[in-house]
Design an enzyme around this catalytic site. Structure first.
Site, short mmCIF file in Angstrom:
data_model
loop_
_atom_site.label_atom_id
_atom_site.label_comp_id
_atom_site.label_asym_id
_atom_site.label_seq_id
_atom_site.Cartn_x
_atom_site.Cartn_y
_atom_site.Cartn_z
N LYS A 235 0.85 -1.20 0.00
CA LYS A 235 0.00 0.00 0.00
C LYS A 235 0.88 1.24 0.00
O LYS A 235 1.63 1.49 0.95
CB LYS A 235 -0.93 0.00 1.23
CG LYS A 235 -1.73 1.30 1.40
CD LYS A 235 -2.70 1.23 2.58
CE LYS A 235 -3.37 2.58 2.87
NZ LYS A 235 -4.28 2.54 4.03
N ASP A 240 -2.69 10.09 3.76
CA ASP A 240 -4.10 9.72 3.86
C ASP A 240 -4.84 10.78 4.67
O ASP A 240 -4.82 10.75 5.89
CB ASP A 240 -4.22 8.33 4.52
CG ASP A 240 -5.66 7.85 4.57
OD1 ASP A 240 -6.53 8.51 3.96
OD2 ASP A 240 -5.91 6.81 5.20
N LYS A 247 -10.19 12.88 7.93
CA LYS A 247 -9.79 12.42 9.26
C LYS A 247 -9.72 13.60 10.22
O LYS A 247 -9.30 14.69 9.81
CB LYS A 247 -8.39 11.79 9.19
CG LYS A 247 -8.30 10.40 8.62
CD LYS A 247 -6.86 9.91 8.68
CE LYS A 247 -6.69 8.55 7.99
NZ LYS A 247 -7.31 7.44 8.71
N ASP A 258 1.39 6.18 5.70
CA ASP A 258 0.41 5.28 5.10
C ASP A 258 0.95 4.60 3.83
O ASP A 258 0.24 3.86 3.17
CB ASP A 258 -0.90 6.03 4.81
CG ASP A 258 -2.12 5.14 4.96
OD1 ASP A 258 -2.01 4.08 5.60
OD2 ASP A 258 -3.19 5.49 4.42
N ASP A 317 -12.28 7.11 3.57
CA ASP A 317 -11.07 6.83 4.35
C ASP A 317 -10.67 5.35 4.27
O ASP A 317 -9.58 4.98 4.69
CB ASP A 317 -11.29 7.26 5.81
CG ASP A 317 -10.00 7.41 6.59
OD1 ASP A 317 -8.93 7.36 5.95
OD2 ASP A 317 -10.07 7.57 7.82
N GLU A 319 -9.56 3.74 1.83
CA GLU A 319 -9.02 3.85 0.47
C GLU A 319 -7.96 2.79 0.17
O GLU A 319 -7.74 2.44 -0.98
CB GLU A 319 -8.42 5.24 0.25
CG GLU A 319 -6.98 5.46 0.77
CD GLU A 319 -6.81 5.25 2.27
OE1 GLU A 319 -7.80 5.39 3.00
OE2 GLU A 319 -5.68 4.94 2.70
N ARG A 321 -7.82 -0.42 0.74
CA ARG A 321 -8.35 -1.66 0.15
C ARG A 321 -8.73 -1.45 -1.31
O ARG A 321 -8.76 -2.40 -2.09
CB ARG A 321 -9.50 -2.19 1.01
CG ARG A 321 -10.70 -1.30 1.06
CD ARG A 321 -11.63 -1.66 2.21
NE ARG A 321 -11.10 -1.22 3.50
CZ ARG A 321 -11.64 -1.51 4.68
NH1 ARG A 321 -12.73 -2.27 4.73
NH2 ARG A 321 -11.11 -1.07 5.80
N1 BES Z 1 -4.55 4.31 6.80
C1 BES Z 1 -5.73 4.04 7.53
C2 BES Z 1 -5.55 2.98 8.60
C3 BES Z 1 -4.64 3.30 9.74
C4 BES Z 1 -4.96 4.29 10.65
C5 BES Z 1 -3.50 2.54 9.93
C6 BES Z 1 -4.12 4.54 11.71
C7 BES Z 1 -2.68 2.79 10.98
C8 BES Z 1 -2.98 3.81 11.87
C9 BES Z 1 -6.85 3.54 6.60
O1 BES Z 1 -6.84 4.05 5.33
C10 BES Z 1 -8.13 3.88 7.27
O2 BES Z 1 -8.38 5.04 7.48
N2 BES Z 1 -8.94 2.88 7.57
C11 BES Z 1 -10.17 3.05 8.24
C12 BES Z 1 -11.18 2.15 7.59
C13 BES Z 1 -12.61 2.39 8.03
C14 BES Z 1 -13.08 3.73 7.54
C15 BES Z 1 -13.48 1.28 7.47
C16 BES Z 1 -9.99 2.66 9.71
O3 BES Z 1 -9.28 1.70 9.99
O4 BES Z 1 -10.55 3.36 10.56
ZN ZN Z 2 -4.94 4.64 4.59
ZN ZN Z 3 -7.85 5.91 5.13
#
Ligand code: BES
Ligand code: ZN
Ligand code: ZN
Length: 468
Positions: A235, A240, A247, A258, A317, A319, A321
């Site tokens: 990734k 992000d 966020k 990220d 957010d 994104e 996946r």
């Molecule tokens: N990059 C983030 C995940 C993340 C956040 C990894 C903090 C490590 C530390 C990812 O893109 C994300 O925001 N995922 C969301 C998904 C949700 C909206 C389904 C998450 O994990 O809250």
């Molecule tokens: Zn992310």
């Molecule tokens: Zn995200």
């Protein structure tokens, strides 16, 4: 960016200071074997051989004649990872060589501990005027010093890439970093960028990255012509923001990391190429910035995907996946023998296991067995989580094939992994790591900041996983 010498062993140096590594319970016996002056010095200094401490023993002129490194007790060591590095960190600069009988616990992990010493010399100093010089170690006898140096250098690359702020590590810069690595090992590299992503059927990579100044791209590197096919997918979300589902400040602050999955697979690829493993290696990195602008993808938008599945976006957010989905579908078209993705994919993974462990998913018991054994051996811990079939239903929304952000708040790391598996398929022994990529507090050989997770375990497991 770190002085590359710090990541290598010192070359033969007759003046190297002998360094005795001593367990706490062995200190008394060790002192009994020394001159009364040395024993008195150790006592006066109150040196107890506690883990992470050291002591210089000077001659009458004040020059060091030997150094002692505390190796503590077994219970103290069980809490950490690199023990020698803890003591080395505060040694005066100079060159040292391991001397005397090493503790059994140290000789059992000598290669690992030597790696720790080198990684202890890592510092991210791209933005600093002054840099310090770490204490250096002569390569201990009986280890594969060249291999350890390769691993240290690749880990430093991963850390540098993660630590670099997004203004200097956007999709364009991440591509440049890949091009540099490819050139060094004579790998082939192609990049599909901007509108070409639409034309060549990578709609989700395009949608996530199109609002950013630097165009989204898919980096595709290939190396090696013989052996099993290994495809690594990382990734590469260079920043992000969360997109239109922005966020909050506290969650966005660290999001330069990220692209930690991309940084980790690139470091792992460098290890594989530098060690000349007999594999057909492919690295796929969707490099994008999840940004905000008038053309950003929206909550509710339904995206087409390379795999042919439609995806309803209930949270912009989620994104990672999306970009990985297109990259994994592309990777699977080539029928690799093993396909591994690494991604800072979910906050849920961090909640589940914290920053010290690399959680991973696989359906293949032999991959699991190889990884668990290797992780233990090289001190790079991993922890298996399940591709839990019952949660597949959570991925299915009302009006599209898939939902990128299942509601309910349950098992977020698992549902994200199941989403990826829909694109990777099950043919390619798909294995996915949801890593954190960041060390929140300084530990021996692992300063606060970007850190590789799982790459050394995978490297050590490759011979078993791929029959090399
Ligand atoms: N990059 C983030 C995940 C993340 C956040 C990894 C903090 C490590 C530390 C990812 O893109 C994300 O925001 N995922 C969301 C998904 C949700 C909206 C389904 C998450 O994990 O809250
Ligand atoms: Zn992310
Ligand atoms: Zn995200």
């Amino acid at each position: 960016m770190t002085d590359t010498n710090a990541l290598r062993f010192a070359s033969d140096d007759a003046a190297a200071v002998p360094l005795f590594v001593i367990e706490q319970e062995a200190l008394e016996a060790w002192c009994a074997g020394q001159s009364p002056a040395v024993a008195a010095w150790v006592e006066t200094a109150n040196f107890t051989a506690a883990l992470g401490t050291n002591l210089i023993v000077p001659d009458a002129q004040g020059a060091p004649v030997m150094a002692l490194a505390g190796y503590g007790t077994a219970p103290a060591r069980a809490r950490g990872r690199f023990h020698l590095a803890g003591a080395a960190k505060s040694l005066p600069k100079g060159t040292y060589r391991l001397a005397g009988d090493l503790p059994v616990a140290l000789s059992d992990m000598l290669e690992h501990e030597a790696l720790g010493w080198l990684l202890g010399g890592y510092s991210f100093d791209r933005y600093r005027a002054q840099t310090g010089a770490p204490a250096r170690l002569l390569a201990p006898e009986g280890i594969d010093a060249a291999r350890v140096e390769v691993i240290a250098e690749a880990e430093a690359l991963t850390r540098d890439l993660i630590n670099t702020p997004a203004a200097d590590m956007g999709p364009r810069d991440l591509e440049a970093a890949c091009v540099t690595v490819a050139a060094r090992f004579d790998a082939d590299i192609t990049v599909i960028k901007g509108e070409a992503l639409q034309e060549q059927n990578f709609p989700m990579i395009h949608a996530v990255g199109r609002a950013a100044t630097h165009a989204p791209r898919l980096i595709d590197m290939r190396w090696g012509t013989a052996g099993p096919k290994l495809t690594l997918v990382g990734k590469g979300v260079c920043f992000d923001t969360g997109g239109l589902n922005l966020k909050p400040a506290a969650s966005m602050g660290l999001m330069k990391k990220d692209m930690g999955g991309a940084a980790t697979v690139l470091g792992l690829a460098q290890m594989i190429m530098a060690l000349g493993l007999r594999v057909q290696l492919r690295v796929l990195i969707p490099a994008v910035e999840n940004s905000v602008a008038g053309n950003a993808f929206r909550p509710g938008d339904i995206l087409a995907s390379r795999k042919g599945l439609s995806v309803e976006n209930n949270n912009t957010d989620a994104e990672g996946r999306l970009v990985l989905g297109d990259a994994l579908a592309y990777g699977a078209e080539d029928n690799p023998d093993l396909m591994i993705s690494m991604a800072t994919l979910t906050g849920a993974a961090r909640v589940a296991v914290g920053p010290d462990l690399a959680p991973y998913f696989t359906d293949d018991a032999s991959v699991c067995a190889a990884l668990e054994a290797a992780a233990q051996q090289v001190g790079d811990p991993v922890w298996r989580l399940p591709f839990w079939e019952a949660y597949e239903a959570d991925l299915e929304p009302g009006i599209a094939d898939l939902d990128n952000a299942p509601k309910g708040g349950f098992a977020g790391a698992i549902t994200a992994a199941l989403f990826l598996r829909r694109f990777a398929g099950t043919e390619a022994r798909y294995t996915h790591f949801d890593i954190y990529g960041w060390n929140p507090s300084a530990k021996p050989a692992r300063p606060k900041g970007g850190v590789g997770m799982g790459a050394r375990a995978i490297l050590a497991a490759l011979p078993q996983m791929l029959d090399l």
